[in-house]
Enzyme design. Structure first.
Site, PDB file in Angstrom:
ATOM      1  N   ASP A   1       0.643  -1.309   0.100  1.00  0.00           N
ATOM      2  CA  ASP A   1       0.154   0.040  -0.037  1.00  0.00           C
ATOM      3  C   ASP A   1       0.880   1.255   0.081  1.00  0.00           C
ATOM      4  O   ASP A   1       0.480   2.348   0.659  1.00  0.00           O
ATOM      5  CB  ASP A   1      -0.915  -0.089   1.113  1.00  0.00           C
ATOM      6  CG  ASP A   1      -2.220  -0.838   0.914  1.00  0.00           C
ATOM      7  OD1 ASP A   1      -2.746  -0.764  -0.217  1.00  0.00           O
ATOM      8  OD2 ASP A   1      -2.789  -1.380   1.774  1.00  0.00           O
TER       9      ASP A   1
ATOM     10  N   ASP B   1      -7.354  -3.663  -5.164  1.00  0.00           N
ATOM     11  CA  ASP B   1      -7.037  -2.366  -4.324  1.00  0.00           C
ATOM     12  C   ASP B   1      -5.926  -1.922  -4.801  1.00  0.00           C
ATOM     13  O   ASP B   1      -5.470  -0.592  -4.890  1.00  0.00           O
ATOM     14  CB  ASP B   1      -6.954  -2.437  -2.881  1.00  0.00           C
ATOM     15  CG  ASP B   1      -7.978  -3.542  -2.272  1.00  0.00           C
ATOM     16  OD1 ASP B   1      -8.256  -4.440  -2.820  1.00  0.00           O
ATOM     17  OD2 ASP B   1      -8.349  -3.139  -1.069  1.00  0.00           O
TER      18      ASP B   1
ATOM     19  N   GLY C   1     -10.007 -16.687  -7.522  1.00  0.00           N
ATOM     20  CA  GLY C   1     -10.334 -15.468  -6.809  1.00  0.00           C
ATOM     21  C   GLY C   1     -11.047 -15.947  -5.322  1.00  0.00           C
ATOM     22  O   GLY C   1     -11.446 -16.787  -5.102  1.00  0.00           O
TER      23      GLY C   1
ATOM     24  N   THR D   1     -12.214 -13.942  -1.435  1.00  0.00           N
ATOM     25  CA  THR D   1     -12.543 -12.475  -0.786  1.00  0.00           C
ATOM     26  C   THR D   1     -11.771 -12.503   0.578  1.00  0.00           C
ATOM     27  O   THR D   1     -11.413 -13.570   0.926  1.00  0.00           O
ATOM     28  CB  THR D   1     -13.927 -12.082  -0.641  1.00  0.00           C
ATOM     29  OG1 THR D   1     -14.223 -10.788  -0.500  1.00  0.00           O
ATOM     30  CG2 THR D   1     -14.795 -13.024   0.588  1.00  0.00           C
TER      31      THR D   1
ATOM     32  N   ARG E   1     -16.163  -1.999  -2.289  1.00  0.00           N
ATOM     33  CA  ARG E   1     -15.052  -1.179  -2.432  1.00  0.00           C
ATOM     34  C   ARG E   1     -14.006  -1.471  -3.262  1.00  0.00           C
ATOM     35  O   ARG E   1     -13.409  -0.759  -4.242  1.00  0.00           O
ATOM     36  CB  ARG E   1     -14.487  -0.838  -1.074  1.00  0.00           C
ATOM     37  CG  ARG E   1     -13.445   0.430  -1.121  1.00  0.00           C
ATOM     38  CD  ARG E   1     -13.221   1.062   0.200  1.00  0.00           C
ATOM     39  NE  ARG E   1     -12.676   0.253   0.590  1.00  0.00           N
ATOM     40  CZ  ARG E   1     -13.414  -0.425   2.030  1.00  0.00           C
ATOM     41  NH1 ARG E   1     -14.708   0.128   2.287  1.00  0.00           N
ATOM     42  NH2 ARG E   1     -12.909  -1.197   2.925  1.00  0.00           N
TER      43      ARG E   1
ATOM     44  N   TRP F   1     -12.295   0.385  -6.266  1.00  0.00           N
ATOM     45  CA  TRP F   1     -11.291   0.413  -6.605  1.00  0.00           C
ATOM     46  C   TRP F   1     -10.729   0.104  -8.231  1.00  0.00           C
ATOM     47  O   TRP F   1     -10.068   0.658  -8.757  1.00  0.00           O
ATOM     48  CB  TRP F   1     -10.310  -0.352  -5.657  1.00  0.00           C
ATOM     49  CG  TRP F   1     -10.093  -0.110  -4.351  1.00  0.00           C
ATOM     50  CD1 TRP F   1     -10.289  -1.175  -3.396  1.00  0.00           C
ATOM     51  CD2 TRP F   1     -10.005   1.278  -3.697  1.00  0.00           C
ATOM     52  NE1 TRP F   1     -10.098  -0.379  -2.165  1.00  0.00           N
ATOM     53  CE2 TRP F   1      -9.902   1.010  -2.129  1.00  0.00           C
ATOM     54  CE3 TRP F   1      -9.781   2.422  -3.941  1.00  0.00           C
ATOM     55  CZ2 TRP F   1      -9.612   1.899  -1.222  1.00  0.00           C
ATOM     56  CZ3 TRP F   1      -9.730   3.386  -3.121  1.00  0.00           C
ATOM     57  CH2 TRP F   1      -9.745   3.233  -1.704  1.00  0.00           C
TER      58      TRP F   1
ATOM     59  N   SER G   1     -14.653  -3.208   7.269  1.00  0.00           N
ATOM     60  CA  SER G   1     -14.435  -4.659   7.172  1.00  0.00           C
ATOM     61  C   SER G   1     -15.591  -5.348   8.038  1.00  0.00           C
ATOM     62  O   SER G   1     -15.521  -5.089   9.136  1.00  0.00           O
ATOM     63  CB  SER G   1     -13.182  -5.168   7.677  1.00  0.00           C
ATOM     64  OG  SER G   1     -12.165  -4.985   7.015  1.00  0.00           O
TER      65      SER G   1
ATOM     66  N   SER H   1     -18.515 -11.806   7.952  1.00  0.00           N
ATOM     67  CA  SER H   1     -19.644 -12.621   7.246  1.00  0.00           C
ATOM     68  C   SER H   1     -19.214 -14.067   7.510  1.00  0.00           C
ATOM     69  O   SER H   1     -18.116 -14.346   7.881  1.00  0.00           O
ATOM     70  CB  SER H   1     -19.917 -12.526   5.678  1.00  0.00           C
ATOM     71  OG  SER H   1     -18.949 -13.239   5.112  1.00  0.00           O
TER      72      SER H   1
HETATM   73  N1  GLY Z   1      -7.617  -1.388   0.731  1.00  0.00           N
HETATM   74  C1  GLY Z   1      -8.211  -1.838   1.705  1.00  0.00           C
HETATM   75  C2  GLY Z   1      -9.449  -1.495   1.689  1.00  0.00           C
HETATM   76  O1  GLY Z   1     -10.023  -1.022   0.900  1.00  0.00           O
HETATM   77  O2  GLY Z   1     -10.343  -1.603   2.740  1.00  0.00           O
END
Ligand code: GLY
Length: 385
Positions: free
Chosen positions: A99, A159, A217, A219, A231, A235, A346, A349
């Site tokens: 990041d 992201d 893939g 999550t 989100r 992104w 966040s 689930s």
């Molecule tokens: N990059 C982490 C988020 O969008 O929560």
């Protein structure tokens, strides 16, 4: 779709920015020289160390407020936080992840752009070096998290598209194409595997460590592996627009349109998504930050396309911003030190792997991208990305 929704006017956007700036000034006076946490708790951001992926956003808000008002107090507030970013990258404090763009674009790239701070520029280049050190040749991607090459972490996440502008910039600043070339390889992999045929996206994607081929893939923060984390989708929209800006590659614009169309198809009536877009009605929390991120993507793309497409993008962004400003933005009387309510960082689930944090709260990137979108809407803005 959404033809009848009201658009924010230029004047309303300026008033919305003024409101944000007022809240921000109170926060700055209370917390001068301090970093604020990724999300609020009951509407208030706690103070934290500069050791999270989110620390750049509050600094970016201060820079945007300085640009909007010309008020030196905001400049001093932002400048007070820059040494912490220089130290962080030099001493490699909590930078063992991808990041670097989220951290260094709204802080140090902005500082260099607005004040000519050369140390901030050097820090941004060091951050770009750190980011490319996470490039995996096998699979051609930037590894998001964890020790390099670790089996359980041999993946990238959508992201990361927002971290790529730092690499394009680093190539421009140094004259060395290595940063840009890695960005191009990463986005090629990302667009190939992270976007499903219907335009929805995977949050994270695992690659085969031995062959470099695609695995699956999965999550982390979305509801389930095959759902549509809002989100991540946002992104995707903004990230493809930004790479299109730096490259003018048509496939990035195509990916922008595809991810945008899917995003629009799942929006509730007020154009602010639920935290995961498998939810289209009911009581699940929203993620207002996704709406601001997408608005930024639309306004970025509006600068890069012909008149008709630009008008379409601008109109959608204006409708999203109207909804945010009227019904989600913090007003001084709310007593919050954030700018936009109803973000979700966040949410746990039964099917995801995240820890719960910042559910139905202000989130620092939500505040930042709201200000950025309003800024983009009201003036021809020279981006930090
Ligand atoms: N990059 C982490 C988020 O969008 O929560």
């Amino acid at each position: 779709m959404f033809e009848k929704k009201a658009e924010i006017s230029n004047n309303e956007a300026k008033i919305a920015l003024e409101t944000s700036v007022k809240v921000l000034k109170n926060t700055l006076r209370k917390n001068f020289g301090e970093y604020l946490n990724h999300s609020s708790v009951n509407g208030i951001y706690p103070v934290c160390k500069n050791d999270q992926w989110t620390n750049g956003f509050y600094v970016g808000e201060l820079w945007l407020a300085y640009e909007f008002t010309g008020d030196e107090e905001f400049k001093r507030g932002a400048e007070a936080l820059i040494p912490g970013f220089i130290e962080r990258i030099k001493k490699k404090i909590a930078v063992d992840h991808h990041d670097m763009g989220f951290l260094y674009s709204p802080s140090c790239i902005a500082a260099h752009k607005l004040t000519g701070n050369e140390e901030a520029k050097e820090a941004a280049i060091l951050a770009a070096d750190m980011l490319i050190s996470r490039f995996q040749e096998k699979g051609e991607f930037l590894q998001a998290w964890g020790a390099m090459g670790e089996e359980g972490n041999y993946r990238y996440i959508i992201d990361c598209l927002l971290n790529l502008p730092l690499l394009y910039r680093a190539s421009e600043m140094t004259g060395d194409d290595k940063y840009r070339n890695i960005a191009l390889k990463h986005i090629t992999t990302c667009l190939k595997y992270s976007i499903r045929p219907d335009g929805s996206t995977y949050h994270t994607f695992f690659m085969d460590k031995n062959t470099g081929g695609p695995l699956r893939g999965e999550t982390c923060q979305g509801y389930s592996n095959e759902s549509f984390w809002a989100r991540g989708q946002a992104w995707g929209v903004y990230g493809t627009a930004l790479s299109y800006r730096y490259t003018h590659k048509e496939e990035y614009k195509d990916a922008f349109k595809k991810t945008l169309d899917f995003y629009l198809s799942k929006l509730p009536e007020d154009m602010v998504p639920y935290w995961d877009m498998i939810f289209t009605e009911g009581e699940e929390p929203r993620d207002s930050s996704s709406a601001s991120i997408v608005a930024c993507g639309l306004l970025e793309m509006a600068n890069l396309v012909g008149e008709e497409e630009a008008a379409y993008c601008r109109s959608l962004a204006a409708k999203m911003l109207k909804s945010l400003a009227d019904n989600y933005a913090v007003k001084p009387e709310n007593g919050s030190n954030g700018l936009v309510l109803h973000g979700t960082y966040s949410k746990k689930s039964p099917y995801n792997t995240c820890s719960e944090a910042g559910v139905d709260e202000c989130v620092s990137w939500g505040d930042y991208f709201y200000m950025e979108a309003l800024t983009r809407f009201t003036k021809d803005w020279d981006t930090y990305w």
